[in-house]
Design a protein around this motif. Structure first.
Motif, PDB file in Angstrom:
ATOM      1  N   MET A  43     -52.791 -24.583 -24.180  1.00  0.00           N
ATOM      2  CA  MET A  43     -52.455 -25.917 -23.701  1.00  0.00           C
ATOM      3  C   MET A  43     -51.911 -25.828 -22.276  1.00  0.00           C
ATOM      4  N   SER A  44     -52.400 -26.703 -21.397  1.00  0.00           N
ATOM      5  CA  SER A  44     -51.948 -26.693 -20.003  1.00  0.00           C
ATOM      6  C   SER A  44     -50.505 -27.150 -19.902  1.00  0.00           C
ATOM      7  N   LYS A  45     -49.834 -26.617 -18.898  1.00  0.00           N
ATOM      8  CA  LYS A  45     -48.469 -27.011 -18.628  1.00  0.00           C
ATOM      9  C   LYS A  45     -48.430 -27.925 -17.408  1.00  0.00           C
ATOM     10  N   TYR A  46     -47.409 -28.773 -17.348  1.00  0.00           N
ATOM     11  CA  TYR A  46     -47.203 -29.657 -16.212  1.00  0.00           C
ATOM     12  C   TYR A  46     -46.056 -29.125 -15.353  1.00  0.00           C
ATOM     13  N   ALA A  47     -46.296 -29.079 -14.050  1.00  0.00           N
ATOM     14  CA  ALA A  47     -45.247 -28.712 -13.085  1.00  0.00           C
ATOM     15  C   ALA A  47     -45.019 -29.884 -12.147  1.00  0.00           C
ATOM     16  N   LEU A  48     -43.771 -30.167 -11.858  1.00  0.00           N
ATOM     17  CA  LEU A  48     -43.395 -31.198 -10.891  1.00  0.00           C
ATOM     18  C   LEU A  48     -42.712 -30.513  -9.721  1.00  0.00           C
ATOM     19  N   VAL A  49     -43.276 -30.694  -8.528  1.00  0.00           N
ATOM     20  CA  VAL A  49     -42.774 -30.033  -7.318  1.00  0.00           C
ATOM     21  C   VAL A  49     -42.370 -31.099  -6.315  1.00  0.00           C
ATOM     22  N   THR A  50     -41.103 -31.140  -5.935  1.00  0.00           N
ATOM     23  CA  THR A  50     -40.691 -32.057  -4.870  1.00  0.00           C
ATOM     24  C   THR A  50     -40.986 -31.407  -3.520  1.00  0.00           C
ATOM     25  N   GLY A  51     -41.226 -32.243  -2.518  1.00  0.00           N
ATOM     26  CA  GLY A  51     -41.540 -31.697  -1.197  1.00  0.00           C
ATOM     27  C   GLY A  51     -42.838 -30.929  -1.172  1.00  0.00           C
ATOM     28  N   GLY A  52     -43.803 -31.374  -1.959  1.00  0.00           N
ATOM     29  CA  GLY A  52     -45.042 -30.630  -2.107  1.00  0.00           C
ATOM     30  C   GLY A  52     -45.986 -30.711  -0.927  1.00  0.00           C
ATOM     31  N   SER A  53     -45.701 -31.573   0.033  1.00  0.00           N
ATOM     32  CA  SER A  53     -46.589 -31.677   1.190  1.00  0.00           C
ATOM     33  C   SER A  53     -46.152 -30.808   2.361  1.00  0.00           C
ATOM     34  N   ILE A  61     -46.598 -37.828 -20.030  1.00  0.00           N
ATOM     35  CA  ILE A  61     -46.477 -36.543 -19.350  1.00  0.00           C
ATOM     36  C   ILE A  61     -45.056 -36.021 -19.497  1.00  0.00           C
ATOM     37  N   ASP A  62     -44.950 -34.867 -20.119  1.00  0.00           N
ATOM     38  CA  ASP A  62     -43.674 -34.160 -20.231  1.00  0.00           C
ATOM     39  C   ASP A  62     -43.783 -32.881 -19.416  1.00  0.00           C
ATOM     40  N   ILE A  63     -42.942 -32.725 -18.421  1.00  0.00           N
ATOM     41  CA  ILE A  63     -43.065 -31.554 -17.551  1.00  0.00           C
ATOM     42  C   ILE A  63     -42.458 -30.313 -18.202  1.00  0.00           C
ATOM     43  N   ASP A  64     -43.050 -29.189 -17.860  1.00  0.00           N
ATOM     44  CA  ASP A  64     -42.564 -27.883 -18.322  1.00  0.00           C
ATOM     45  C   ASP A  64     -41.770 -27.170 -17.237  1.00  0.00           C
ATOM     46  N   LEU A  65     -42.090 -27.494 -15.987  1.00  0.00           N
ATOM     47  CA  LEU A  65     -41.485 -26.803 -14.854  1.00  0.00           C
ATOM     48  C   LEU A  65     -41.134 -27.805 -13.765  1.00  0.00           C
ATOM     49  N   LEU A  66     -39.906 -27.731 -13.296  1.00  0.00           N
ATOM     50  CA  LEU A  66     -39.452 -28.546 -12.166  1.00  0.00           C
ATOM     51  C   LEU A  66     -39.102 -27.608 -11.021  1.00  0.00           C
ATOM     52  N   VAL A  67     -39.748 -27.805  -9.883  1.00  0.00           N
ATOM     53  CA  VAL A  67     -39.437 -27.017  -8.688  1.00  0.00           C
ATOM     54  C   VAL A  67     -38.844 -27.948  -7.648  1.00  0.00           C
ATOM     55  N   ASN A  68     -37.572 -27.779  -7.370  1.00  0.00           N
ATOM     56  CA  ASN A  68     -36.881 -28.594  -6.372  1.00  0.00           C
ATOM     57  C   ASN A  68     -37.034 -27.934  -5.010  1.00  0.00           C
ATOM     58  N   CYS A  69     -38.098 -28.347  -4.305  1.00  0.00           N
ATOM     59  CA  CYS A  69     -38.433 -27.723  -3.024  1.00  0.00           C
ATOM     60  C   CYS A  69     -38.091 -28.619  -1.836  1.00  0.00           C
ATOM     61  N   ALA A  70     -37.977 -29.919  -2.048  1.00  0.00           N
ATOM     62  CA  ALA A  70     -37.682 -30.836  -0.944  1.00  0.00           C
ATOM     63  C   ALA A  70     -36.343 -30.488  -0.302  1.00  0.00           C
TER      64      ALA A  70
END
Length: 244
Positions: free
Chosen positions: A1-11, A77-86
């Motif tokens: 099953m695929s995982k969801y990642a949320l990345v802030t500041g992704g641009s 959508i339930d995220i598995d990974l949060l990356v606070n990059c912003a």
């Protein structure tokens, strides 16, 4: 099953590399950008795989974070990974205390410290459900106290300390780690004074700057392989603190 990642500041340069690394390793990537929609859409189109998405978000706006979380929940959508990059900063000489105005300090702290906490708080139900992971992008400046300005250094030290506090508070359901780069060889850095950039390389034991992909690999490592690690910092700095 695929995982969801949320990345802030992704641009940003580093954020885009993190998004690409995660997409290349079977994550469905959702990333946020502050203002440059065209750039964000180009990054989105470049990601390997399907079901990726990008959203405009001012991470200093807690209500906007809550709205994003609600929108994702509507889409189941339930995220598995949060990356606070912003993050944010501006160059102010450390000795020039008058130039570091209150408004600059407040902005740096709201984006670099409060926002990662607000993101974690908002998405905690998803992270708990999936036994997920939070990764905060900090900086070598947290330890060396050398960086773009005093408030920036303090903000990254605060974020590393908060990583430890959150790791303790959210265990055993959610792991929380920091990835701390040294100076990264982004397009922005390449455009700075060559002499200064060369000095930074020479002051680093490994004699070069970090590459964005090396930092992105550390994020993937923390998320996927360091499964018994929490409340700690992974340094990607070429040994720079050894020279200070």
């Amino acid at each position: 099953m695929s995982k969801y990642a949320l990345v802030t500041g992704g641009s940003g340069g580093l954020g885009a590399a993190i998004c690409a690394m995660l997409a290349n390793n079977d994550y469905k990537v959702i990333f946020t950008y502050h203002s440059n929609k065209d750039k964000a859409e180009k990054i989105l189109d470049s990601l390997v795989g399907e079901e990726h998405a990008c959203y405009q978000l001012n991470v200093a706006d807690t209500q906007a974070i809550e709205d994003l979380q609600a929108n994702l929940r509507k889409d189941n959508i339930d995220i598995d990974l949060l990356v606070n990059c912003a993050g944010t900063t501006q160059f102010v000489a450390h000795h020039d205390l008058d130039a570091l105005e209150d408004s600059v300090i407040d902005k740096i702290l709201s984006v670099n410290v409060r926002a990662p906490f607000a993101m974690t708080r908002s998405f905690l139900p998803s992270l708990k459900k999936n036994k997920g992971c939070v990764i905060n992008i900090t900086s070598i400046a947290a330890k060396t106290a050398m960086g773009s300005n005093i408030a920036y250094c303090a903000s990254k030290a605060a974020l590393e300390n908060m990583t430890c506090s959150l790791a303790r508070a959210l265990a055993p359901d959610v792991r929380v780690l920091s990835v701390a780069p040294g100076l990264i060889d982004t397009e922005f850095v390449k455009g700075l004074d060559d002499k200064w950039r060369d000095q930074q390389e020479q002051a680093t034991p490994l004699q070069r700057l970090a590459d964005v992909d090396e930092v992105a690999k550390a994020v993937l490592l923390a998320a996927e392989h360091l499964t018994f690690s929490t409340g700690t910092t992974i340094s990607v700095d070429g040994g720079r603190p050894l020279s200070n």
